[in-house]
Motif scaffolding. Sequence first.
Motif, short mmCIF file in Angstrom:
data_model
loop_
_atom_site.label_atom_id
_atom_site.label_comp_id
_atom_site.label_asym_id
_atom_site.label_seq_id
_atom_site.Cartn_x
_atom_site.Cartn_y
_atom_site.Cartn_z
N ASP A 127 -47.29 30.65 23.10
CA ASP A 127 -48.61 31.28 22.99
C ASP A 127 -49.69 30.32 22.52
N GLU A 128 -49.39 29.01 22.55
CA GLU A 128 -50.37 28.02 22.12
C GLU A 128 -51.45 27.84 23.18
N ALA A 129 -52.52 27.16 22.80
CA ALA A 129 -53.63 26.91 23.73
C ALA A 129 -53.15 26.12 24.95
N GLY A 130 -52.26 25.18 24.76
CA GLY A 130 -51.68 24.41 25.85
C GLY A 130 -50.23 24.10 25.55
N LEU A 131 -49.40 24.09 26.59
CA LEU A 131 -47.95 23.89 26.40
C LEU A 131 -47.48 22.50 26.80
N GLY A 132 -48.37 21.67 27.35
CA GLY A 132 -47.91 20.39 27.86
C GLY A 132 -47.12 20.58 29.14
N THR A 133 -45.94 19.98 29.21
CA THR A 133 -45.05 20.12 30.37
C THR A 133 -43.70 20.65 29.88
N PRO A 134 -43.62 21.96 29.63
CA PRO A 134 -42.46 22.50 28.93
C PRO A 134 -41.26 22.84 29.80
N GLU A 135 -41.39 22.79 31.13
CA GLU A 135 -40.34 23.34 31.99
C GLU A 135 -38.98 22.70 31.74
N GLU A 136 -38.90 21.38 31.86
CA GLU A 136 -37.61 20.72 31.67
C GLU A 136 -37.11 20.83 30.23
N ASP A 137 -38.03 20.66 29.27
CA ASP A 137 -37.64 20.72 27.86
C ASP A 137 -37.02 22.06 27.50
N LEU A 138 -37.69 23.14 27.89
CA LEU A 138 -37.20 24.46 27.49
C LEU A 138 -36.03 24.93 28.35
N ALA A 139 -35.92 24.43 29.59
CA ALA A 139 -34.70 24.68 30.35
C ALA A 139 -33.51 24.06 29.64
N SER A 140 -33.71 22.86 29.08
CA SER A 140 -32.63 22.21 28.33
C SER A 140 -32.29 22.97 27.06
N GLU A 184 -33.82 32.61 31.51
CA GLU A 184 -32.37 32.59 31.32
C GLU A 184 -31.59 32.61 32.62
N ASP A 185 -32.01 33.40 33.60
CA ASP A 185 -31.22 33.56 34.82
C ASP A 185 -31.71 32.69 35.97
N THR A 186 -32.49 31.64 35.68
CA THR A 186 -33.03 30.79 36.74
C THR A 186 -31.97 29.83 37.27
N HIS A 187 -32.10 29.50 38.56
CA HIS A 187 -31.23 28.51 39.21
C HIS A 187 -32.00 27.29 39.68
N LEU A 188 -33.31 27.42 39.82
CA LEU A 188 -34.15 26.34 40.32
C LEU A 188 -35.25 26.03 39.31
N MET A 189 -35.66 24.76 39.26
CA MET A 189 -36.72 24.40 38.33
C MET A 189 -38.03 25.08 38.69
N ARG A 190 -38.29 25.31 39.96
CA ARG A 190 -39.54 25.99 40.31
C ARG A 190 -39.55 27.44 39.81
N GLN A 191 -38.36 28.04 39.65
CA GLN A 191 -38.30 29.36 39.04
C GLN A 191 -38.69 29.29 37.57
N VAL A 192 -38.23 28.25 36.88
CA VAL A 192 -38.61 28.07 35.47
C VAL A 192 -40.13 27.97 35.37
N HIS A 193 -40.71 27.16 36.25
CA HIS A 193 -42.16 26.97 36.24
C HIS A 193 -42.89 28.30 36.46
N SER A 194 -42.47 29.06 37.46
CA SER A 194 -43.17 30.30 37.78
C SER A 194 -42.98 31.35 36.69
N ARG A 195 -41.79 31.41 36.06
CA ARG A 195 -41.56 32.39 34.98
C ARG A 195 -42.45 32.08 33.77
N ILE A 196 -42.62 30.79 33.46
CA ILE A 196 -43.49 30.43 32.34
C ILE A 196 -44.94 30.77 32.67
#
Length: 319
Positions: free
Chosen positions: A143-156, A290-302
Motif C-alpha cells: 500500500d506504499e506510494a510506490g512498490l519499485g519492481t516487486p514481482e520477482e521479489d515477492l514471488a520468491s 499464491e496460485d500463479t504459474h507465470l510471472m505475468r500473472q504475478v504482475h497482473s495480480r499486483i
Amino acid sequence: MTSLHSNPLFSRLADAERILVAGAGGGFDVYSGLPLALALVHQGKQVQLANLSFSALEGLPIDDWVAPDLAAITPDSALHQSYFPERTLAQWLREHGYPCTVYAFPQTGVRPLRAAYQALVERHSVDAVVLVDGGTDILMRGDEAGLGTPEEDLASVAALAALDDIPTRLVVSVGFGVDAYHGVNHVQVLENIAALERDGAYLGAFSIPRATREGALYLDAVTHAQRHTPEHPSIVNGSIAAAVRGSFGDVRFTDRTRGSELFVNPLMSLYFAFDLPGLAARCLYLDRIEDTHLMRQVHSRIAEFRDSIVTRPPRGFPH
C-alpha cells in the motif's frame, strides 16, 4: 534473546549446516548475498548459491536442468551468451577456489518457483535459506506510494513462505536507497522496518566493511562482473560496492546511469535482516499471487490489487 555482541542473523544461522543463499529479484541479486555467503563458507558451513534469473535459460542443454525450473550453472555454461550473471559469478568462484555451481530459476509464477525451491532444498538437504534483495522493494507490503519492481521479489517470498519444513528462513536487504529510482519512498521503507520490529521479525542491521575478507572479495567480484558484462553492469551492486569503498554522492561507474543523479551513501552498504515468515505475513497481496504459474500473472495480480486500494502518501525525510 541474544546478547548485544552477537549478530542476530548469524545467531539464527549458528546451528544450520547447509545453507542456501538465493537472489530474490533476478539480475545480479545473488551478488548482493555474496559477502554473507562467503562469511558462512569461512565458518565451515556448506553454502549453495541460487538466483531468480533474467538470463536466457531456455537455451541451456537438457543436462543442465537438475529439476523442472531449476538449472545448475557452471563456469562453462552457455558461453555464447554475453549477459549471464550466474555464469559470471560461477567463473569468479572458480578463480578463487570456491565451489562454483550457481543454481538458476527461470521467471515463473509462485507455484513452479516453489517446486523448484523444494527440489533444490531436497537436493542439498538445506536447513536454512537466506533470500537476498539488492534494494528494498522486497520490504514493500503493497500500500506504499510506490512498490519499485516487486514481482520477482515477492514471488520468491511467497514461494518460500509455504515451505515451513525448512527450519530457518530469512530475508536480507542491502542497497538502501537504490530503489528511489523505481519510485520507492524510503521513509515508508523505514516505517515498514519499524512495523516489522514491533512484530518481532526484524533482526537488525550490519555493514559490509571493506577491511573484512568478505568485503574485499565482494568488491573484487563486482569489479569482475563489471569487466565481464560491460554492456549491462549491475547498477545496484555497483552502488553498493561504491558505498563499501567509502564513495559518496553522484558516483559514476557505468554509462547506464548517464542522465540521472545517484546518491551513493553509507546506508547502501548495510544488510537489513528479517524473519521471512514474519515479512511474508505483512504483505497485503501475497494470497493473490499464491496460485500463479507465470510471472505475468504475478504482475497482473499486483496491478489489480493496487487498483483496489488507497495508497499511503509518500513522506519526505524530516532532516
